[in-house]
Design an enzyme around this catalytic site. Structure first.
Site, short mmCIF file in Angstrom:
data_model
loop_
_atom_site.label_atom_id
_atom_site.label_comp_id
_atom_site.label_asym_id
_atom_site.label_seq_id
_atom_site.Cartn_x
_atom_site.Cartn_y
_atom_site.Cartn_z
N ASP A 1 0.89 -1.20 -0.10
CA ASP A 1 0.28 0.01 0.17
C ASP A 1 1.18 1.18 -0.05
OD1 ASP A 1 -2.54 1.58 0.76
OD2 ASP A 1 -3.17 -0.02 0.59
N HIS B 1 -3.84 5.62 3.77
CA HIS B 1 -4.92 4.59 3.21
C HIS B 1 -4.30 3.28 3.69
CE1 HIS B 1 -5.88 1.17 -0.65
NE2 HIS B 1 -6.55 2.68 0.53
N SER C 1 -11.13 -0.88 -0.46
CA SER C 1 -9.68 -1.19 0.32
C SER C 1 -10.48 -1.86 1.08
CB SER C 1 -9.37 0.71 0.15
OG SER C 1 -8.83 1.01 -1.06
#
Lengths: 120, 663
Positions: free
Chosen positions: B180, B251, B445
């Site tokens: 990520d 994220h 996600s």
């Protein structure tokens, strides 16, 4: 220019700083480009040599060549459109003594955050 | 006593009970008297006790297993029979000694195959992480981490993690790679949960590290410096790349926390995999990243060799903590899986690792790569009521669906977001925090890490599962999609086409096999037929002149048995490591004296007398000291490299500032 009095030296500092600021990031290619991964048949002295050979084979300018692993080089082909890029890539792989393969390198992203409406 | 037979029986009983009574401890101190034992004992099939039982059993009946009195005579401990547990297996009770003491005595009996404490199995209480519980009063969403709890009418798609934790709370030896944007390892819910990862974001062009945003290319620092994108970058280096101006997403920190936030520690939130560990592997930066970097990160995370990179990109050492699960909450627009991805996924799946991928958020279009690659577990997104999230992509490639977060309303506090760890920094990192109803997280996600955490729990219970078994078990144990309860007028999901599909009722050909049920998946995962040794070293980053603990306590016995004994061996000290004195416990200590590597081996034996051996090679190294002038990774934003004009300017400035002597 860099002489007394001291304030005449300001441009000596400012100019290189301006140059540095302007040059800190490589400006984007103004032409359309396709980033590719070239798998070479043998090791080369450096990415610039690979870029030269790639450009000659492809018939289009090449920039931003970097080696990412042995036999693997990433670079941008400056080609007019998708068809021209595809043709250039085909010309590169036609020479098997140079390239064992070529992949168009896509950009990978985190999925865009949905709109509030879509997340109702 | 006129009946001769009765008299004989009584005499015999009295005689038999003499040794027991003689051996029974005299009334001792209160503590001793309060001791009691409850043990499960299994007898050998060819031992005298079972042979006798077989002879006395009626035809077609199983041999009766009630041997407390015989054991009492032999061992000098007064025991009484409990119920039969399984063929040749029964519970026995005793007073005046502990269960562990009775186990030790029984194991010495030649008739006993194994004995183990009949432990009390409790239903796990909900974790005490303050943001987990429903009915929140000081934070939003009021429903807390609704998506992990037992499904209920108000949250149909919740994944039932609480019941899964009754079976296992996860092994720290099971590693989930989060590929990520990097992870903020200083977040309170991730401190101590991260293994040493790597940063695979390479330069965009010679000496251009815009995407990386940490001033350099590949290196050993997987922390997230932020991935904010400016208008100048959208118009410049990222022109045509499909990026927009946006603040940092954090994220990777969000996805990592959903996999394995520190749980039941009275801090913040709970993670699906609880005690499993996260391997942070940074492959995305500003405007995402490049396929070549993502694929290199995938290979490395699974412990596969990647070609050593030249010096200008950094060289990734081999990964000492290969992941069993790779979480990829990322994608690109291609609706076909590229050979580069598929080749990597095939190689990774062949190692036994699972690749979990988010389906994508393109408003209900077909899933894109790598979710459409063969062999991955593609995860679609669900609303709290179990219908497809409006944004979630769909199609036959989707394997399973899990909560993705939704707000219900279109303004005000979001009601069912996916609460996750994040950071307040709009650009570089600022204060660690959590997403909430005002700053909501939603998207596929965040569905994917719920599946990754579940897969890690399954592997904690049964480390022998292959990638294909993990996927098929998750799919087979899924709960059926609901057909009611959605927004009025919501249609049934259709095969993907060119038209987006908003909220719809899922089918097994559009949203996967069903709704993720972590408890059912972990139950169905079962236990391995053979024992599996698992080793976890703490701390994961080992320094010279320190003592670390290696922990094998999460090793798993075969066929549901327990681990009977442990044996630690230092197979290669490397001249820098010394094993502690205790080598037959579930944990051991190792002291290091210098830099290098050592290899520790754990051999476990389960109560079926079957062995398994595992080795772990540990690198001992002093952390790199940041050199003056080099970027400070992870401490904030990036900055460019120190180019020649800067150096020239610096030299000139220094020359001008130098004191001048008067002529």
């Amino acid at each position: 220019m860099c002489v007394e009095p001291w304030h005449r030296g300001i441009p000596c500092i400012a100019l290189p700083l301006l140059v540095a600021c302007a040059g800190a990031k490589t400006p984007p290619p103004s032409e359309p480009y396709q980033r590719v991964l070239v798998y070479t048949a043998h090791e080369w002295p450096g990415p610039s040599e690979v870029a030269d050979r790639t450009a000659r084979l492809a018939g289009v300018p090449v920039r931003d060549a970097v080696q990412i692993a042995p036999h693997r080089y990433r670079m941008s082909l400056l080609c007019a459109d998708a068809d021209a890029c595809r043709a250039a890539m085909n010309r590169i792989t036609a020479d098997r003594t140079f390239a064992l393969g070529i992949d168009a390198e896509g950009r990978v992203q985190i999925p865009a955050k949905p709109s509030r409406d879509a997340a109702r | 006593m006129k009946h001769p037979l009765l008299r004989k029986v009584l005499v015999l009983c009295a005689a038999l009970s003499l040794p027991v009574l003689a051996a029974a401890p005299a009334a001792g101190p209160a503590v001793s008297a309060a001791k009691s034992a409850r043990v499960i004992v299994k007898f050998k099939s060819d031992g005298p006790l079972m042979r006798e039982s077989a002879l006395s059993a009626r035809a077609g009946e199983l041999a009766r297993v009630q041997h407390a009195s015989r054991l009492s005579q032999r061992l000098g401990v007064a025991m009484r029979d409990g119920h039969a547990v399984a063929p040749r297996t029964q519970v026995v009770f005793a007073q005046g000694l502990s269960s562990a003491e009775l186990v030790a005595k029984l194991q010495a009996d030649p008739d006993v195959e194994y004995a183990e404490v009949d432990v009390r199995v409790k239903r796990s209480a909900a974790p005490n992480d303050p943001r987990y519980a429903g009915s929140q009063t000081t934070i939003t969403p009021a429903v807390g981490q609704w998506y992990l709890r037992t499904p209920a009418s108000g949250a149909v798609s919740s994944v039932n993690a609480e019941q899964a934790w009754d079976l296992t709370v996860g092994s720290p030896a099971i590693v989930v790679a989060v590929i990520d944007t990097g992870v903020r390892g200083d977040h309170p819910d991730l401190v101590g949960k991260l293994m040493p990862g790597y940063d695979f974001v390479s330069q965009d062009a010679p000496n251009d590290f815009t995407s990386a945003n940490d001033g350099d290319g590949r290196d050993a620092d997987p922390s997230d410096p932020g991935d904010w994108v400016t208008q100048a970058e959208v118009d410049g280096i990222f022109a045509g790349a499909g990026c927009i101006v946006e603040d940092s997403s954090w994220h990777g920190t969000q996805t990592a926390s959903l996999v394995a936030a520190s749980t039941n520690d009275a801090v913040g939130m709970a993670g699906t995999g609880r005690n499993v560990r996260v391997l942070p592997v940074r492959a995305l930066g500003k405007c995402g990243g490049l396929l070549s970097d993502v694929v290199a990160a995938m290979y490395w995370a699974a412990g596969l060799a990647i070609p050593s990179s030249p010096s200008d990109l950094g060289t990734a050492p081999s990964n000492p903590y290969p992941a069993k699960v790779l979480n990829l909450s990322l994608g690109s627009s291609s609706i076909t899986c590229s050979p580069t991805y598929q080749t990597a996924i095939n190689a990774i799946v062949a190692t036994g690792a699972s690749v979990v991928v988010a389906a994508g958020n393109n408003a209900g279009l077909a899933v894109s790569q790598p979710a459409n690659c063969t062999g991955v577990i593609a995860v679609g997104g669900l609303r709290h009521v179990g219908t497809k999230s409006g944004f979630s992509d769909l199609g036959p490639q989707v394997s399973i669906a899990a909560p993705a977060g939704n707000c219900v309303n279109q303004s005000g506090t979001c009601l069912f977001p996916i609460l996750a760890a994040t950071n307040t920094g709009a650009t570089g990192p600022a204060t660690n925090t959590y997403s909430d109803g005002s700053n909501p997280s939603f998207g596929t996600s965040f569905s994917a890490p719920l599946v990754s955490g579940t897969a890690a729990l399954m592997l904690s219970r049964n480390p022998a599962l292959t990638s294909a078994q993990v996927k098929s078990t998750i799919m087979a144990s899924a709960r059926t999609f609901p057909t009611t309860g959605g927004t009025a007028g919501a249609p049934t999901c259709q095969p993907p086409g060119s038209t987006p599909q908003d909220e719809c009722y899922c089918t097994t050909t559009t949203c996967g096999a069903g709704m993720l049920d972590a408890a059912a998946a972990v139950t169905a995962a079962g236990t391995p037929s053979q024992p599996r040794a698992l080793i976890f070293a703490a701390p994961a980053a080992v320094l010279p002149n320190t003592t670390i603990t290696v922990d094998g306590s999460t090793s798993v016995g075969g066929s549901g048995t327990a681990i009977n004994d442990y044996l630690w061996t230092l197979t290669n000290s490397g001249g820098i490591a010394t094993l502690g004195a205790t080598t037959n416990a579930s944990t051991a200590t190792i002291s290091t004296t210098g830099e290098g590597t050592f290899t520790i081996q754990l051999r476990v034996r389960d109560t079926n007398n079957v062995f398994d051996t595992r080795q772990m090679t540990v690198a001992v190294a002093t952390p790199l000291v940041q050199q003056p002038g080099t970027p400070t990774n992870g401490s904030g934003g990036g900055g460019g490299s120190l180019s020649w004009p800067w150096l020239l300017a610096l030299l000139i400035a220094l020359a001008m500032l130098r004191p001048r002597r008067a002529l």
